[in-house]
Design a protein around this motif. Structure first.
Motif, PDB file in Angstrom:
ATOM      1  N   LEU A1199       0.866  -0.775  -0.358  1.00 52.86           N
ATOM      2  CA  LEU A1199      -0.107   0.057  -0.438  1.00 52.86           C
ATOM      3  C   LEU A1199       0.563   1.418  -0.202  1.00 52.86           C
ATOM      4  O   LEU A1199       0.202   2.700  -0.718  1.00 52.86           O
ATOM      5  N   THR A1200       2.237   1.036   0.314  1.00 52.95           N
ATOM      6  CA  THR A1200       2.889   2.282   0.455  1.00 52.95           C
ATOM      7  C   THR A1200       3.057   2.424  -0.581  1.00 52.95           C
ATOM      8  O   THR A1200       3.465   3.716  -0.790  1.00 52.95           O
ATOM      9  N   VAL A1201       3.620   1.600  -1.324  1.00 48.94           N
ATOM     10  CA  VAL A1201       3.953   2.008  -3.254  1.00 48.94           C
ATOM     11  C   VAL A1201       3.131   2.085  -3.521  1.00 48.94           C
ATOM     12  O   VAL A1201       2.712   3.495  -4.807  1.00 48.94           O
ATOM     13  N   PHE A1202       1.879   1.570  -3.567  1.00 48.69           N
ATOM     14  CA  PHE A1202       0.821   2.183  -4.432  1.00 48.69           C
ATOM     15  C   PHE A1202       0.359   3.577  -4.536  1.00 48.69           C
ATOM     16  O   PHE A1202      -0.711   4.179  -5.408  1.00 48.69           O
ATOM     17  N   CYS A1203       0.527   3.096  -2.933  1.00 42.93           N
ATOM     18  CA  CYS A1203      -0.775   4.909  -3.050  1.00 42.93           C
ATOM     19  C   CYS A1203       0.318   6.651  -2.823  1.00 42.93           C
ATOM     20  O   CYS A1203       0.065   7.362  -3.406  1.00 42.93           O
ATOM     21  N   SER A1204       1.537   5.845  -3.312  1.00 41.15           N
ATOM     22  CA  SER A1204       2.661   6.959  -3.534  1.00 41.15           C
ATOM     23  C   SER A1204       1.802   7.582  -5.350  1.00 41.15           C
ATOM     24  O   SER A1204       2.924   8.784  -5.672  1.00 41.15           O
ATOM     25  N   VAL A1205       1.502   6.781  -5.971  1.00 42.58           N
ATOM     26  CA  VAL A1205       0.524   7.021  -6.856  1.00 42.58           C
ATOM     27  C   VAL A1205      -0.288   7.470  -6.831  1.00 42.58           C
ATOM     28  O   VAL A1205      -1.423   5.587  -7.569  1.00 42.58           O
ATOM     29  N   PRO A1206      -1.483   8.509  -6.905  1.00 42.20           N
ATOM     30  CA  PRO A1206      -2.671   8.693  -6.905  1.00 42.20           C
ATOM     31  C   PRO A1206      -3.826   8.169  -7.216  1.00 42.20           C
ATOM     32  O   PRO A1206      -4.355   7.890  -7.762  1.00 42.20           O
ATOM     33  N   GLU A1207      -2.610   8.403  -9.145  1.00 40.47           N
ATOM     34  CA  GLU A1207      -3.377   8.347 -10.522  1.00 40.47           C
ATOM     35  C   GLU A1207      -3.466   6.832 -10.197  1.00 40.47           C
ATOM     36  O   GLU A1207      -4.575   6.543 -11.488  1.00 40.47           O
TER      37      GLU A1207
END
Length: 1541
Positions: A1199-1207
């Motif tokens: 989730l840390t990596v995924f949420c770093s790209v809001p798009e």
């Protein structure tokens, strides 16, 4: 209304209404709002009380069922919230005294063993009454009723403790409450005689019995935990408080004094007056003597009570002027023990061993109290009191020595205490003491041996300080020379005693030591030597004397150049006497030809032991003195010329002792070799001494050294091969047939550095084989061994394995590795074992010179022999490497052809045992060839073995995990690259992965077990390290990685096949393994690409090109895994790190391509959908994960990596969705505070990304979510987890960097947050179960909030709200862990205010001081001295808390100048509390150091004020504190200031 009133009242009073209906009507009347009666509550209480009293007074006849319902009704009323609310509002409601009498009578009936009644309701009623002040007046106003209740409850509790049934909590919780009430009343009573009468007549006996049963009970798991851990200790403390306040009040001291010190010349009138006085001691003695419990228990109860009563007496009255009174109290209380009867001539056999133990334990405690309180002053007793105390202790000593109890530890401790009081007490019986407590004592158990050695050490210390050591050892010699009490005496000195003796000898004048030695030598020469032949008794005496001589000579201070010449000459003379008068006659006695026939005789064995022990001692000491003292002339100096030549000759005695013929010495050696005992061990020591002497010469004789080393090894070989041995305590006299192998092995291993250069390769292999065998056995038995102080063969071997010296002994290290590989080969099935082509057989082949790599550099190179000899060495070196290459090819070929060896479960277990031994080797320090050999062994075990289908999967996984772990250890070594001499890197990777993919079919049933996760972790770590090595070597990087990738692709069905049935046989374990391999390859390459400098574009392009197909393969494998994963089935944990790595790789690649905003700019649409699908699945599973930490940490990292790209968010989802899922996770039932702490870092990282990329509106929504969780309705609805989740989210938000509108929004809401936290704390503190789950996290959050709010929280009121939290939190009656958490939390909040909000602190100084004082009081209460010693872990917590208090005091004194005004107040608070408790010394040290710093702030006016204003008792405490402050702290401080600029 009147009708309702008259109807109910009439029906309750009417005889026509049935009792069942009356009870129902009464319940309705109490509960219903419609029923209105004037003073209804009092009327109903009076009715039920009157009814019960009438029934028990025989005025009413009721059925048992109705009576029980009436009690239940009374209980419900007393505990009802309605009654509590009415009482709080000020309404007066009471009970009659008669109901208290009825309760007491029912409890009295329950104490009778004949009646079996359920009294749970009655106990509940009494609990409710006592805990409600307005109701408890029926007991507190009439103290007799309360005393009677306490007595009955104590008997009831004792009855429960005496039975075999499980102990429940009800009786003990009511008892604890009753004790608390009585102690309050007791303090308020003004007539001490009345209190004394109450306690002695009604409470003394039941309380003493109760305390004894609480102390001795063997608690079980079936017993209530709260009673076991808390109530039992609390009640014991309350019993002590009750007895202290009841029996030993200050006003009663005159009565005690009058009774204990009767004047010799009293007038008749005064005598008559004495009879009318209170006789407290006599009363207590009478109560102890009467039978108040079963006869079997009576003696033990009295013995346990006597020491308690004496301790309480001393606590109350022990002052310097009262010491004689205290002594007389001791003698009277001692008279209550059964031991006192022995002095009046009662027969000894009336006391059993258990009775002796109990009585002696009580006597020990009494004597301990005398010693610690300094009751006995030798001079005062002799001058003023005509040795009255001395006479009493003297009689005690005589009684103890005339009734020896050497099997009981307390007997030794009592004698030690008497010796500590005054050595003259036992001096007249010193010979009996030495005999019964030392020389003739049969002590073998460690628990008895320890106090025995403590007593003997006290004797050593006492006579050493008195400079009367010769006097003591005269008695020792006398006892030794008496006829032995048993055929075989124990050795005079154990290993521990020898250490104590050494400490004394170092302090003694040398002449006293020489006096003792001369005494022993003379006695031995004149009395023992002439009579030893043929006499077993004399031989035993000779051995005892020899041991004393050995101990003294080995442990006395050595001679040196500053030793006075007379001492040197006297020592020379002593050694000459030993040589000529003892050693030579003994050797001549032993060398007689007829000794061959007498080998089985005891005297010969002991004489041999004595002779060789004395010879070894003489040689060792003579050599040492010769080296360290230039004035010393050895008795052997006259044949100094012969020594140099004979020392080289094997076994020649002239090297050590002149005047002994070689033939004579050979016969002695032959005889000594027959006994596996001290004499054989001494022969080895003498040989070792000979090696040292040769090595000290300018030209060492190599042949003599080799002969000597071989002799030492050969000497013990036969004993070692038998495999029978016992642990040895290191005592040279304790060597027997079974301890000799241990002593021999200890000597060999301890002196390996001397022996190893001079032994043959065969002997090195022998040592390696024994080392391995004994290490394997020791590892198998490690858990069972219990003798921590003893030496065993296994311990010695493991000690060498663990030591840093072992890797330095390269030749032995290499031989051990060969032996280990040979053992691996022997474990294989017999068919495989016979095959010489298999890798393990080739790697342990004896024909290969594995050691040549070590020996080659040590050999001198001769230029003339270079063409032949040198070439041979090189050939041997190349032979070992050729063998390794051949084995490497064999391993790879066997793996490719899939020709594994099948193993049984027992063989896998044996492999695991050997791998554990291998893990003890320093694998990272192996030489290149050994490192490669070890690598090949482990690879062969992984690739060329398979387990049977029936083998335990978890065991097999452990086996594989261990192999991979050891491979990683090898890769960390300095010669890790040597494996590439025999292997292509891609071959290793393919061999490992193919073997594991094949083996994975066994593991489909254990994919959820922790062992599987650990196994995957080990494989991943190995692959990562190996791939890293490939890249760092920069040799054929692309080729090796491409080959490995191709292999992985060939194992993975392609996307087209995935749609067909080609995947149907693909097991999930293999899928996870393959995915893990792709992930690791992708991760290593990605990291390397990120670290490459821009100049190396070519390398980057090569690896990027390689990365793309890897990513594609990973995508296919993940997609397939997700397709196979059903809707309700959780994601495999192994998938999550893989997808995280995949996403990182994609984003890294995208960044390098210049993509910033649009993921579709680089990522393909199917890839985005994959990540979104995975994200949705994780959000679904997150709240259900519970305590599965591994899943949670992996999921949060994704989730840390995924949420770093809001798009990437799917649909309309935002950061709020993720926070909502996290909040749901935190409210889960399995998520404890420990789980939250474990994943706090990952949660913080997720929130940092979420809050960094979310909009202001989304942040406002997140803040609303947090505040909703802090609403009071949650705690009222018992949703504690909702509160915990909100508190945790608040703490996490504080750890995130906020800026702009988000920061303003958070701090705008902070006053609301602090207020909500204060209200939550107030509610949560009412339920002790919420302390650790809600209160402690709130305290941690408040501390963080205050630290972060420095300069932001400007309103002092908002900061001051924190004090309301601190003053609410409970600090007493907590479990140790809860106490630690609360204490640290409160301390951190206070420290945050002190450091970050000093202005607020000055305005709220009273609140701060009250909060901090609560911490001080709690530490004092928890850190008081406890009779049972307490728990070590608990004490560590208290000690840390005391240290924090000291730190706060120091900080207040150093940093807060404005607090000087309050310094006197702080000191007053401290001493007031200090007067109430006796602190543990370690706790007191911390608190005292802290308060000294506050005293530094006090000016003279403050000190005067304290001296005037403090109450009398507190003033005394303050004076003591202030005197210590001036003596220790102030003087030291001024001394330091003197040298401070």
């Amino acid at each position: 209304m009147a009708a309702i009133y008259s109807g109910i009242y009439a029906k309750l009073r009417s005889g026509r209404t049935g009792w069942e209906d009356k009870v129902k009507l009464a319940r309705f009347a109490w509960a219903s709002q419609q029923c209105v009666l004037p003073n209804k509550e009092q009327v109903l209480l009076d009715w039920v009380s009157h009814t019960l009293v009438s029934f028990y007074n025989k005025k009413l006849e009721l059925e048992d069922e109705v009576v029980e319902k009436l009690w239940a009704y009374l209980d419900n009323v007393i505990h009802s919230r309605r009654l509590q609310n009415l009482l709080k509002s000020g309404k007066t409601i009471g009970l009659s005294f008669s109901i208290a009498q009825v309760i007491n009578e029912r409890l009295s009936e329950a104490c009778s063993p004949k009646t079996q009644q359920n009294i749970g309701t009655v106990l509940s009623c009494s609990s409710g009454i006592l805990s409600t002040p307005s109701l408890s007046i029926i007991y507190t106003a009439k103290c007799e009723l309360l005393v009677d209740l306490l007595s009955k409850l104590s008997k009831l509790a004792s009855q429960q403790l005496s039975s075999d049934d499980a102990v429940g909590p009800q009786v003990f919780s009511v008892l604890q409450l009753t004790f608390a009430q009585y102690l309050l009343i007791q303090r308020q009573q003004t007539n001490p005689n009345r209190v004394f009468g109450q306690v002695t007549n009604h409470l003394l006996q039941p309380c003493l019995l109760l305390r004894h049963l609480l102390t001795v009970r063997s608690w079980t798991q079936a017993d209530d935990n709260h009673v076991r851990q808390h109530l039992s200790k609390e009640i014991r403390n309350q019993v002590e408080s009750l007895l202290q306040a009841g029996l030993f009040q200050p006003e009663l001291f005159s009565s005690y004094k009058e009774e204990l010190l009767p004047e010799q010349e009293l007038q008749e009138k005064k005598k008559r007056a004495l009879k009318s006085l209170l006789l407290p001691v006599n009363t207590v003695q009478t109560k102890l003597g009467s039978g108040f419990c079963e006869p079997a228990l009576h003696g033990a109860v009295v013995a346990g009570s006597v020491s308690l009563l004496y301790k309480l007496f001393l606590d109350s009255y022990c002052k310097a002027e009262n010491h004689l009174v205290c002594f007389h109290m001791l003698s009277r209380l001692f008279g209550c023990l059964r031991l006192s009867g022995l002095q009046q001539g009662v027969r000894e056999d009336t006391l059993s061993a258990a009775d002796w133990s109990t009585e002696l334990l009580a006597l020990e405690q009494l004597l301990n109290l005398v010693l610690s309180n300094d009751i006995y002053n030798v001079a005062s007793d002799r001058i003023r009191h005509k040795d009255i105390q001395f006479g009493f202790y003297r009689e005690l000593a005589q009684m103890l020595l005339s009734h020896s109890q050497a099997s009981i530890p307390a007997w030794f401790r009592c004698l030690k205490l008497l010796m500590s009081l005054n050595h003259l007490i036992v001096e007249p019986d010193l010979d009996d003491l030495v005999a019964s407590a030392w020389i003739d004592a049969k002590v073998s158990e460690p628990r008895t041996k320890k106090p025995q050695e403590a007593l003997i050490n006290t004797m050593f210390q006492t006579y050493s300080k008195l400079r009367q050591f010769p006097r003591l050892f005269e008695e020792v010699l006398t006892v030794i020379c008496q006829p032995a009490a048993d055929e075989l005496r124990l050795p005079v000195f154990s290993a521990d005693l020898t250490v104590k003796l050494r400490e004394c000898l170092l302090e003694l004048p040398p002449n006293q030591i020489l006096d003792i030695l001369c005494l022993f030598v003379e006695k031995c020469q004149t009395l023992i030597i002439p009579a030893v032949e043929g006499s077993g008794d004399m031989a035993l005496k000779l051995l005892s004397v020899s041991l004393v001589l050995h101990a003294f000579l080995f442990n006395m201070r050595s001679l040196d150049d500053v030793t006075p010449s007379p001492v040197v000459l006297r020592t020379q003379s002593l050694l000459a006497k030993m040589q000529k008068g003892i050693i030579q006659p003994l050797l001549e006695l032993l060398q007689s030809p007829r000794r061959e026939e007498e080998k089985s005789d005891l005297w010969l064995r002991k004489a041999s032991d004595s002779a060789l022990l004395l010879l070894y001692t003489w040689v060792e000491v003579d050599t040492l003195f010769g080296v360290s003292c230039s004035k010393y002339m050895s008795p052997a100096a006259e044949v100094a010329g012969a020594v140099a030549t004979s020392a080289a000759r094997y076994g020649h005695i002239s090297a050590f002792l002149p005047g002994v013929e070689e033939q004579c010495w050979k016969r002695v050696m032959k005889l000594a070799n027959c006994f596996a005992s001290t004499s054989k061990y001494c022969l080895e020591l003498l040989t070792l001494q000979k090696m040292k002497m040769i090595l000290m010469q300018t030209e060492a004789d190599l042949q003599a050294l080799q002969h000597a080393a071989a002799f030492i090894l050969e000497s013990g070989r036969s004993s070692m091969s038998r495999g029978e041995s016992e642990p040895w305590d290191g005592d040279i006299s304790a060597i027997s047939d079974l301890t000799y192998p241990t002593a021999h092995w200890h000597l060999v291993i301890s002196n390996l550095t001397i022996l190893l250069p001079y032994i043959s390769l065969k002997d090195v292999e022998y040592i390696a084989n024994v080392l391995l065998e004994t290490s394997v056995l020791a590892k198998a038995q490690e858990a069972a061994t219990d003798q921590e102080s003893s030496i065993s063969i296994g311990k010695i071997s493991l000690g060498l394995m663990h030591s840093s010296f072992f890797p330095e002994m390269k030749i032995l290290h290499c031989a051990f590795l060969t032996s280990l590989i040979h053992q691996f080969a022997r474990v294989l099935p017999s068919a495989a074992r016979d095959s010489v082509d298999l890798p393990l057989q080739q790697l342990s082949a004896g024909s290969i010179p594995w050691h040549e790599e070590i020996l080659a550099p040590c050999r001198p190179v001769d230029p003339l022999e270079e063409p032949s000899e040198n070439k041979l060495l090189k050939d041997e070196l190349s032979l070992s490497w050729k063998t390794l290459e051949k084995v490497a090819q064999c391993v790879v070929l066997l793996a490719k052809n899939s020709c594994p060896v099948t193993l049984k479960e027992s063989q896998v277990e044996r492999f695991l045992g050997l791998l554990e031994i291998a893990s003890l080797l320093k694998l990272d320090s192996l030489l290149p060839s050994d490192s490669s050999r070890c690598f090949l062994v482990l690879l062969s075990l992984l690739a060329n073995t398979r387990a049977r289908v029936s083998c335990n999967e978890l065991l097999l996984l452990k086996f594989f995990s261990t192999c991979f772990h050891l491979l990683r250890c090898l890769q960390a070594g300095r010669n890790a690259n040597s494996v590439f001499k025999v292997f292509h890197a891609s071959d290793v990777l393919e061999t490992v992965m193919s073997s594991q993919l094949t083996a994975s079919k066994f593991f489909s049933g254990v994919l959820t077990a922790p062992v599987w996760s650990q196994y995957l972790q080990e494989v991943r770590a190995f692959l990562e390290d190996f791939l890293q090595m490939i890249i760092e070597r920069r040799q054929s990087v692309r080729l090796n990685l491409e080959k490995f990738m191709s292999f992985l692709v060939s194992c993975n069905p392609d996307a087209a096949a995935a749609k067909t049935n080609s995947w149907k046989d693909w097991n999930p374990a293999a899928g996870q393994l393959l995915l893990m391999a792709f992930t690791t390859l992708c991760h290593v390459v990605t990291i390397y690409l990120q670290q490459l400098p821009e100049k190396k574009l070519q390398s980057a392009e090569v690896l990027s090109a390689l990365l793309e197909p890897v990513v594609l393969q990973m995508v296919r494998t993940v997609e397939h895994g997700l397709q196979n994963n059903t809707q309700n089935q959780p994601l495999p944990v192994a998938f999550i790190p893989s997808v995280t790595t995949l996403l990182k790789a994609d984003l890294s690649h995208a960044a390098k391509k210049g993509w910033q905003k649009e993921p579709s700019g680089f990522l393909e649409q199917p890839r985005i959908k994959l990540y979104q699908k995975f994200y949705s699945q994780i959000l679904r599973e997150l709240p259900c994960a519970g305590g599965n930490l591994q899943f949670l940490q992996s999921a949060l990292q994704f989730l840390t990596v995924f949420c770093s790209v809001p798009e990437l968010y799917p649909g309309k989802e935002t950061a709020v969705t993720v926070v909502f899922a996290i909040r749901k996770l935190l409210t889960g039932p399995a998520v404890t505070t420990q789980v939250i702490q474990s994943m706090e870092m990952e949660l913080t990282e997720v929130l940092v990304q979420l809050l960094g990329n979310c909009s202001a509106e989304e942040f406002y929504t997140i803040m609303r979510l947090v505040l909703q969780g802090l609403e009071m309705k949650n705690v009222w609805q018992q949703k504690a987890k909702e509160v915990l989740s909100a508190v945790t989210l608040t703490k996490l938000l504080l750890a995130c960097p906020l800026s702009g509108d988000k920061e303003k929004a958070f701090w705008f809401a902070s006053p609301q947050i602090i207020t909500a936290l204060a209200m939550q704390t107030k509610e949560a503190c009412q339920d002790h179960s919420l302390i650790s789950t809600v209160v402690v996290p709130i305290l941690e959050t408040v501390a963080t909030l205050l630290r972060q709010g420095e300069g932001v929280l400007l309103n002092p009121h908002h900061v001051a709200l924190a004090f309301s939290i601190l003053l609410t939190v409970p600090l007493d009656h907590l479990k140790t862990e809860d106490y630690r958490g609360v204490f640290l939390g409160v301390h951190e909040v206070l420290f945050s205010i002190v450091q970050c909000h000093p202005k607020v602190l000055l305005k709220a100084a009273p609140s701060f001081l009250n909060s901090f004082h609560r911490l001080v009081v709690s530490v004092m209460h928890e850190g008081r001295q406890k009779g049972d010693g307490g728990n070590t872990d608990e004490f560590e917590v208290i000690l840390n808390c005391a240290h924090l208090v000291e730190r706060m005091y120091t900080h207040i004194a150093a940093e807060m100048e404005d607090f000087t005004v309050f310094s006197a107040f702080i000191v007053a608070q401290y001493v007031t509390e200090l007067q109430k408790v006796t602190l543990h010394p370690a706790v007191k040290r911390h608190l005292t150091e802290g308060i000294y710093h506050i005293l530094d702030l006090c000016i003279e006016r403050d000190i005067k004020f304290l001296n005037v204003s403090l109450p009398a008792g507190v003033r005394e405490v303050f004076k003591g504190l202030y005197d210590d402050y001036n003596h220790y702290h102030k003087a030291k401080k001024h001394g330091e200031e003197k040298y401070t600029a």
